[in-house]
Motif scaffolding. Sequence first.
Motif, PDB file in Angstrom:
ATOM      1  N   TRP A 294       0.835  -1.190   0.000  1.00 25.82           N
ATOM      2  CA  TRP A 294       0.000   0.000   0.000  1.00 25.82           C
ATOM      3  C   TRP A 294       0.879   1.254   0.000  1.00 25.82           C
ATOM      4  O   TRP A 294       1.863   1.336   0.723  1.00 25.82           O
ATOM      5  CB  TRP A 294      -0.919   0.012   1.219  1.00 25.82           C
ATOM      6  CG  TRP A 294      -1.908  -1.105   1.218  1.00 25.82           C
ATOM      7  CD1 TRP A 294      -1.821  -2.296   1.888  1.00 25.82           C
ATOM      8  CD2 TRP A 294      -3.144  -1.165   0.489  1.00 25.82           C
ATOM      9  NE1 TRP A 294      -2.916  -3.090   1.630  1.00 25.82           N
ATOM     10  CE2 TRP A 294      -3.741  -2.414   0.775  1.00 25.82           C
ATOM     11  CE3 TRP A 294      -3.797  -0.267  -0.359  1.00 25.82           C
ATOM     12  CZ2 TRP A 294      -4.966  -2.797   0.231  1.00 25.82           C
ATOM     13  CZ3 TRP A 294      -5.016  -0.655  -0.902  1.00 25.82           C
ATOM     14  CH2 TRP A 294      -5.581  -1.898  -0.607  1.00 25.82           C
ATOM     15  N   TYR A 295       0.508   2.213  -0.805  1.00 26.89           N
ATOM     16  CA  TYR A 295       1.281   3.449  -0.925  1.00 26.89           C
ATOM     17  C   TYR A 295       0.673   4.478   0.029  1.00 26.89           C
ATOM     18  O   TYR A 295      -0.307   5.157  -0.296  1.00 26.89           O
ATOM     19  CB  TYR A 295       1.219   3.937  -2.369  1.00 26.89           C
ATOM     20  CG  TYR A 295       2.181   5.046  -2.724  1.00 26.89           C
ATOM     21  CD1 TYR A 295       3.150   5.497  -1.832  1.00 26.89           C
ATOM     22  CD2 TYR A 295       2.132   5.644  -3.981  1.00 26.89           C
ATOM     23  CE1 TYR A 295       4.029   6.507  -2.168  1.00 26.89           C
ATOM     24  CE2 TYR A 295       3.006   6.662  -4.332  1.00 26.89           C
ATOM     25  CZ  TYR A 295       3.953   7.085  -3.422  1.00 26.89           C
ATOM     26  OH  TYR A 295       4.826   8.091  -3.763  1.00 26.89           O
ATOM     27  N   THR A 296       1.255   4.617   1.202  1.00 28.71           N
ATOM     28  CA  THR A 296       0.691   5.471   2.244  1.00 28.71           C
ATOM     29  C   THR A 296       1.513   6.725   2.514  1.00 28.71           C
ATOM     30  O   THR A 296       1.065   7.607   3.244  1.00 28.71           O
ATOM     31  CB  THR A 296       0.554   4.679   3.556  1.00 28.71           C
ATOM     32  OG1 THR A 296       1.835   4.164   3.932  1.00 28.71           O
ATOM     33  CG2 THR A 296      -0.419   3.512   3.389  1.00 28.71           C
ATOM     34  N   SER A 297       2.708   6.807   1.970  1.00 32.67           N
ATOM     35  CA  SER A 297       3.568   7.956   2.263  1.00 32.67           C
ATOM     36  C   SER A 297       3.110   9.194   1.495  1.00 32.67           C
ATOM     37  O   SER A 297       2.380   9.102   0.507  1.00 32.67           O
ATOM     38  CB  SER A 297       5.016   7.629   1.905  1.00 32.67           C
ATOM     39  OG  SER A 297       5.122   7.283   0.537  1.00 32.67           O
ATOM     40  N   THR A 298       3.556  10.366   1.979  1.00 32.68           N
ATOM     41  CA  THR A 298       3.218  11.615   1.299  1.00 32.68           C
ATOM     42  C   THR A 298       3.871  11.634  -0.080  1.00 32.68           C
ATOM     43  O   THR A 298       4.966  11.087  -0.268  1.00 32.68           O
ATOM     44  CB  THR A 298       3.700  12.825   2.110  1.00 32.68           C
ATOM     45  OG1 THR A 298       5.103  12.690   2.373  1.00 32.68           O
ATOM     46  CG2 THR A 298       2.936  12.924   3.415  1.00 32.68           C
ATOM     47  N   ARG A 299       3.214  12.292  -1.021  1.00 33.26           N
ATOM     48  CA  ARG A 299       3.692  12.232  -2.394  1.00 33.26           C
ATOM     49  C   ARG A 299       3.329  13.498  -3.155  1.00 33.26           C
ATOM     50  O   ARG A 299       2.450  14.261  -2.740  1.00 33.26           O
ATOM     51  CB  ARG A 299       3.082  11.028  -3.107  1.00 33.26           C
ATOM     52  CG  ARG A 299       1.566  11.157  -3.284  1.00 33.26           C
ATOM     53  CD  ARG A 299       0.891   9.878  -3.664  1.00 33.26           C
ATOM     54  NE  ARG A 299       0.627   9.020  -2.515  1.00 33.26           N
ATOM     55  CZ  ARG A 299      -0.104   7.935  -2.555  1.00 33.26           C
ATOM     56  NH1 ARG A 299      -0.640   7.540  -3.698  1.00 33.26           N
ATOM     57  NH2 ARG A 299      -0.304   7.211  -1.485  1.00 33.26           N
ATOM     58  N   CYS A 300       3.977  13.690  -4.276  1.00 29.08           N
ATOM     59  CA  CYS A 300       3.647  14.776  -5.182  1.00 29.08           C
ATOM     60  C   CYS A 300       2.247  14.532  -5.727  1.00 29.08           C
ATOM     61  O   CYS A 300       1.965  13.445  -6.246  1.00 29.08           O
ATOM     62  CB  CYS A 300       4.656  14.824  -6.332  1.00 29.08           C
ATOM     63  SG  CYS A 300       4.207  15.962  -7.673  1.00 29.08           S
ATOM     64  N   PRO A 301       1.330  15.473  -5.628  1.00 26.92           N
ATOM     65  CA  PRO A 301      -0.034  15.242  -6.095  1.00 26.92           C
ATOM     66  C   PRO A 301      -0.131  15.081  -7.610  1.00 26.92           C
ATOM     67  O   PRO A 301      -1.099  14.491  -8.112  1.00 26.92           O
ATOM     68  CB  PRO A 301      -0.793  16.500  -5.625  1.00 26.92           C
ATOM     69  CG  PRO A 301       0.260  17.540  -5.480  1.00 26.92           C
ATOM     70  CD  PRO A 301       1.499  16.820  -5.033  1.00 26.92           C
ATOM     71  N   GLN A 302       0.880  15.561  -8.328  1.00 23.01           N
ATOM     72  CA  GLN A 302       0.799  15.501  -9.791  1.00 23.01           C
ATOM     73  C   GLN A 302       1.338  14.186 -10.351  1.00 23.01           C
ATOM     74  O   GLN A 302       0.681  13.541 -11.171  1.00 23.01           O
ATOM     75  CB  GLN A 302       1.555  16.680 -10.415  1.00 23.01           C
ATOM     76  CG  GLN A 302       1.303  16.836 -11.912  1.00 23.01           C
ATOM     77  CD  GLN A 302       1.658  18.219 -12.418  1.00 23.01           C
ATOM     78  OE1 GLN A 302       2.269  19.009 -11.716  1.00 23.01           O
ATOM     79  NE2 GLN A 302       1.272  18.537 -13.642  1.00 23.01           N
ATOM     80  N   CYS A 303       2.514  13.757  -9.900  1.00 28.99           N
ATOM     81  CA  CYS A 303       3.118  12.544 -10.479  1.00 28.99           C
ATOM     82  C   CYS A 303       3.208  11.388  -9.500  1.00 28.99           C
ATOM     83  O   CYS A 303       3.612  10.290  -9.867  1.00 28.99           O
ATOM     84  CB  CYS A 303       4.503  12.854 -11.024  1.00 28.99           C
ATOM     85  SG  CYS A 303       5.753  13.114  -9.735  1.00 28.99           S
ATOM     86  N   ALA A 304       2.878  11.632  -8.224  1.00 35.14           N
ATOM     87  CA  ALA A 304       2.843  10.601  -7.174  1.00 35.14           C
ATOM     88  C   ALA A 304       4.207  10.090  -6.745  1.00 35.14           C
ATOM     89  O   ALA A 304       4.300   9.043  -6.097  1.00 35.14           O
ATOM     90  CB  ALA A 304       1.963   9.419  -7.583  1.00 35.14           C
ATOM     91  N   LEU A 305       5.282  10.807  -7.053  1.00 38.51           N
ATOM     92  CA  LEU A 305       6.578  10.455  -6.481  1.00 38.51           C
ATOM     93  C   LEU A 305       6.642  10.989  -5.048  1.00 38.51           C
ATOM     94  O   LEU A 305       6.026  12.005  -4.734  1.00 38.51           O
ATOM     95  CB  LEU A 305       7.716  11.050  -7.312  1.00 38.51           C
ATOM     96  CG  LEU A 305       7.999  10.379  -8.657  1.00 38.51           C
ATOM     97  CD1 LEU A 305       9.122  11.116  -9.388  1.00 38.51           C
ATOM     98  CD2 LEU A 305       8.363   8.907  -8.481  1.00 38.51           C
TER      99      LEU A 305
END
Length: 253
Positions: free
Chosen positions: A56-67
């Motif tokens: 599951w991807y739970t960490s904070t991320r760039c809202p545009q590219c999800a990195l």
Amino acid sequence: MKKFYNRLKFNHTLFYHQCQQWLGATLPCVLCDAPATARNQLQDGLCAHCVATLPWYTSTRCPQCALPTVAGTLCGICLQHAPAFDRTLAPFRYAYPLNRLLHQFKYHQQLALGNLLANSLLTQLTTLAATERPQIMMAMPMHLNRVKERGFNHALELAKQVHQHSGIALDIEGCIRVLDTPTQAGMDMKTRTRNLRGAFATHKPWQGQHVMIVDDVMTTGASMHAVARVLKQAGATRVTALVLARTLKSDDP
């Protein structure tokens, strides 16, 4: 025959759902063959242990590219070279055992896994405010040669199920892949972008539309960028990417 069943007041829909529940309670986990004890739709087909091991991807991320970013703000790449798509939603990192599930779904035609995978995509839509909800959705276009080779478009199968449960309109032929480009595995972003130049086309006006594109994995975002660019050139105002998994450097083999 239909009149006979009607006289019996036979509920076909109820019977179908009862069969689904029975199969879900008796078939083994699709990953480890242990009893699939999970009962909700999201976890259907997996045992409790494999559900817990999903990336599951739970960490904070760039809202545009999800990195990943520290505070969930735009990353440096998107600030300097913004992609044509505006937002990326992804429930998973591309890592084990999700990669195994996707491989079985895409290359071994285990279409039953589509329900489990699509349910994870639906969890992402619940995070959107009503004003952020796309008006229409489409699958990442696949060239006809690839469809014939594989037998189906895996992204379209996912999009159909998301459409069925979300109510967002599905456009099947609004954008097509006109070039059968070579596989992009191992290519960097610049090479992929060059490889995809002119690969997609649309003959439909998209003025004022917020379009959501469904795909399985985003690696560099080159394909998503190429499709979003075509849609925006045709008038789309916003493009949201809905993908099962985002490839991160920490998950690279």
